[in-house]
Design an enzyme around this catalytic site. Structure first.
Site, PDB file in Angstrom:
ATOM      1  N   PRO A  50       0.835  -1.284   0.295  1.00  7.94           N
ATOM      2  CA  PRO A  50       0.064   0.106   0.260  1.00  7.94           C
ATOM      3  C   PRO A  50       1.124   1.202   0.197  1.00  7.94           C
ATOM      4  CG  PRO A  50      -0.230  -0.566   1.859  1.00  7.94           C
ATOM      5  CD  PRO A  50       0.936  -2.137   1.529  1.00  7.94           C
ATOM      6  N   TRP A 523       4.534   0.321   9.404  1.00  9.90           N
ATOM      7  CA  TRP A 523       4.975  -0.640   8.927  1.00  9.90           C
ATOM      8  C   TRP A 523       4.887  -2.195   9.399  1.00  9.90           C
ATOM      9  CZ3 TRP A 523       8.219  -0.365   4.408  1.00  9.90           C
ATOM     10  CH2 TRP A 523       8.390   1.081   4.466  1.00  9.90           C
ATOM     11  N   TRP A 563       9.235  -2.668   3.499  1.00 11.73           N
ATOM     12  CA  TRP A 563       7.635  -3.336   3.401  1.00 11.73           C
ATOM     13  C   TRP A 563       8.735  -5.485   3.534  1.00 11.73           C
ATOM     14  CZ3 TRP A 563       4.606  -5.861  -1.209  1.00 11.73           C
ATOM     15  CH2 TRP A 563       3.303  -6.138  -1.000  1.00 11.73           C
ATOM     16  N   LYS A 599      10.752  18.216  -7.445  1.00 14.50           N
ATOM     17  CA  LYS A 599       9.642  19.104  -8.319  1.00 14.50           C
ATOM     18  C   LYS A 599      10.258  20.365  -8.148  1.00 14.50           C
ATOM     19  CE  LYS A 599       5.506  16.636  -7.752  1.00 14.50           C
ATOM     20  NZ  LYS A 599       5.288  16.167  -9.181  1.00 14.50           N
TER      21      LYS A 599
END
Length: 784
Positions: A50, A523, A563, A599
């Site tokens: 996710p 986590w 993960w 960015k």
């Protein structure tokens, strides 16, 4: 003659064609039909990690997202049922930090002044704010995934399964509460796990100071010690030497100094600046005492403070060979201090500010106190040398605050107790690339430490532990039904601001038990997703157990310490099995100049702009044809996408256009294969042979989860079809309409294009669908 095929644009507008294909898929429910057609068939199990929806998708998401589309598409085409549920990470510091920024507040005090209930509900309100953008981008990339049945880590069913996981570990004796020195974010006021810490190292310049400590048992003698954390000096409790090192005793004017022999030339480059008195082994210094630098904790001398102790971490690579020890603020310090009876002090509060125990600096952030502390030591003659050191230092992975190491009470999973089982489970996994199994991931497991799973925060799954005020009675709750039974309250939401008010009656007749205040590390929640997305074991128990572990997962290289690791810890602890059988690990996508994409710097083209110019197929193929699918870094260059479009996709489209144009002119249409004898033209037979080799190589590579190995053959095949087969067969298509050789050429090229559309469909689904849809005949499936 009547045209059999829809005319093809000579100049392809790939992005526009892809929009048409997306509309076709949506209008006809093609993804849903691909699942329904295989329901009841053997399942290929895929887990999707996710992401947070508080941010927007970028290239770092598009790479694993494309891999997660290719493998399930391929397995579906092989006949397996492949469920693909999207998921959302909803809890934790990333969300809390966003809310703090939006509300212009910072830290625990501000949150608690606002109110935990108001803060948590604000977190809930923003956590899914970018889901529409995610859905749009993921869909536009051609990925088939079920957003309508997504799982969310904040859903009560998901959280209840997390409680079950925690309780299962509790019952196995793998959960404990302990006091340890951990990396700690003073802004977020919470400890971090060691693998979270590894995500945020930054090159920084810190002070590096040499301090002299007056020997208590030898007039005029001093021990020289070195540190890069001056703010910990008020908490000094010992000095560490290595027993096996040789230390020099040197005279400098009226003073005698002790330091490692190898470091003397560093501090005295001019040999005339000192007199060498003697050399002594480090073990001979053990137990010697010195006067404390500061008066704050002088009374702790009676408890074993302010003496020289053995430290196996002491080296002569830097400093003096004598290390300042503050057990409240260093992992090695705490370890050797505990082993050798050194007391611990920790005069720093939850927000990283000095407490009243050190009145001169009370209320100051510890790092801000470096300067005043060094100035004071200079004034009292204790500062021998002041310099700087450039080193890699951990920062909070979310708010970028420099971490401190601080003794805290937290909850742990006993990972060290299951390390051998973890290693055994890891040996049963296919890693792509293979070297990660025993390399980066295997080494991480070898050095694994107990996992700090609790956070002193608010928006997360609460620890399901209720305890009496005196700590003598503790209950771990494993389900909503159990909490309801124990409290007598109807429970519909498991978040902190709902369950903290619930009390469990004491079985001993004492005051009621209250929940401990911490929430779980996010986590832990993502590592529990195989069970929680299925609401195991409360629902789907038999189905889950039959289909666990997953056949396939994919994420970036950083997840070897994220993960992938948490999945493995929980599955091994619960079931003695890995959570997945096959994993594809991708590298980082960097800007063309090798720097991180930013960015602010605008050093990379936006994915949406690249897709608009070249199409998603081109971007997918560029990424999958690169080393990034082998866990290597990719410097993203738009000209690479452009080159691939010109030299691969446009030639493919031209071959398709060539066939359709001439077939329509001649009114050629495909006949059932059984009625067409094998061609006796050597070019046709060669091309069919090349096609067969392509199918074998792509199939073998995809079965081995080798994405780059699967892409290379069909890129080469396009070259064979366009620059060899069509170029050398062109005159055959100009023959008279009734010529048998011409019919064989049409039949061969038709078969090449139609079959290729199936082979390439997992990688370039849009072009493949366009070709297939136009070339298919009655009775064939509506979608490739």
């Amino acid at each position: 003659m009547k045209a059999c095929f829809k005319p093809v644009d000579g100049t392809p507008a790939f992005a526009r064609h892809e929009e048409d294909i997306l509309a076709f898929w949506a209008a006809n429910g093609v993804f849903r039909k691909s699942l329904e057609a295989r329901r009841g068939r053997p399942e290929f199990v895929f887990y999707d990690g996710p992401p947070f929806a508080t941010g927007l998708p970028h290239y770092g998401h598009l790479v694993p997202g494309t891999i997660k589309d290719i493998i399930p598409r391929y397995q579906t085409m092989r006949g397996f049922y492949v469920d693909r549920r999207f998921g959302w990470d909803c809890h934790g510091l990333p969300v809390e930090y966003e809310v703090e920024q939006s509300l212009n507040i910072s830290g625990k005090r501000d949150i608690e002044t606002l109110g935990v209930d108001a803060f948590n509900e604000q977190c809930r309100s923003i956590v899914l704010r970018h889901t529409a953008e995610w859905r749009k981008t993921v869909t536009r990339m051609g990925r088939w995934v079920d957003f309508d049945r997504d799982y969310k880590t904040m859903d009560p069913a998901y959280m209840e399964s997390i409680w079950w996981v925690f309780k299962a570990l509790w019952d196995k004796g793998l959960i404990y509460e302990g006091q340890k020195v951990l990396p700690y974010c003073p802004r977020c006021a919470t400890p971090l796990s060691n693998f979270e810490t590894n995500q945020g190292y930054v090159e920084v310049t810190d002070p590096a100071v040499t301090i002299r400590f007056r020997a208590a048992d030898e007039p005029g003698a001093w021990f020289l010690a070195w540190t890069t954390t001056p703010w910990t000096l008020p908490s000094n409790m010992a000095l560490a030497v290595h027993p096996d090192l040789v230390y020099a005793r040197v005279r400098d004017g009226d003073n005698v100094y002790y330091l490692a022999r190898e470091r003397v030339p560093v501090y005295y480059p001019d040999a005339a600046g000192y007199d060498a008195l003697e050399e002594v082994p480090g073990r001979s210094l053990l137990g010697r005492t010195y006067e404390p630098l500061f008066p704050y904790f002088a009374e702790r001398a009676a408890e074993g403070a302010f003496r020289l102790i053995a430290g196996d971490f002491v080296t002569t690579q830097e400093g003096t060979g004598i290390v300042h020890v503050a057990p409240g603020f260093g992992e090695d310090d705490a370890r050797v201090g505990a082993a050798q009876g050194v007391p611990t002090v920790c005069p720093v509060d939850e927000e990283g500010r000095f407490t009243g125990a050190v009145p001169e600096y009370a209320g100051q952030p510890v790092k801000a106190a470096d300067g005043p502390i060094m100035q004071r030591l200079k004034e009292c003659g204790a500062l021998v040398h002041r310099g700087t050191v450039l080193h890699s230092y951990p920062h909070c992975w979310r708010c970028d605050t420099p971490l401190i190491y601080r003794g805290v009470s937290t909850w742990f999973v006993r990972v060290e107790a299951i390390k051998e089982r973890l290693a055994a489970a890891n040996r049963g996994i296919r890693w792509v690339p293979e070297h990660l199994r025993d390399g980066r991931f295997g080494k991480w497991i070898e050095g694994a430490r107990d996992w700090a799973i609790s956070r002193n925060r608010y928006w997360g799954t609460p620890l399901p532990v209720w305890r009496s005020a005196d700590g003598t009675e503790t209950v771990c709750v494993g389900s909503i039904a159990e909490l309801t039974e124990r409290t007598g309250a109807a429970v519909t939401d498991l978040h902190k601001h709902f369950v903290d008010a619930l009390e469990i009656p004491s079985e001993r007749g004492g005051p009621p038990l209250k929940r401990v205040p911490e929430v779980l590390d996010c986590w832990f929640e993502s590592g529990a997703m195989p069970y929680a997305q299925a609401h195991y074991p409360f629902e789907n128990k038999a189905h889950f157990e039959k289909h666990f572990p997953a056949d396939f997962i994919a994420e970036g290289l950083d997840q070897t310490r994220g993960w992938f690791y948490t999945l493995m810890v929980l599955s091994t602890a619960l079931f003695d099995r890995p959570a997945f059988r096959n994993v594809v690990v991708n590298g980082l996508v960097l800007a063309e100049d090798g720097r991180k994409m930013s960015k602010r710097l605008q050093n990379y083209p936006e994915p949406s702009a690249v897709i608009e110019r070249y199409g998603a197929d081109a971007l997918r193929l560029y990424l999958m044809h690169s080393p990034v699918v082998r866990a290597e870094d990719l410097r993203f260059a738009e000209k690479g996408v452009q080159h691939l479009t010109r030299h691969i996709l446009i030639p493919l489209w031209n071959a398709y256009s060539f066939f359709v144009t001439y077939a329509n002119i001649d009114g050629w249409s495909p006949e059932p294969a059984a009625e067409d004898p094998p061609s006796d033209n050597v070019l046709d037979r060669w091309a069919v042979s090349v096609l067969g080799g392509l199918i074998d190589r792509v199939t073998a590579a995809l079965d081995a989860y080798d994405l780059q190995g699967a892409v290379r053959p069909f890129v080469a095949f396009i070259e064979d079809v366009t620059n060899w087969y069509i170029r050398r067969s062109r005159r055959r298509f100009w023959k008279s309409r009734d010529d048998a050789d011409k019919a064989q050429a049409y039949h061969t090229l038709y078969g090449l294009l139609l079959t290729f559309s199936k082979v390439a469909a997992p990688f370039i689904p849009f072009i493949s669908e366009a070709v297939y849809r136009n070339l298919r005949t009655d009775g064939m499936p509506e979608s490739v």
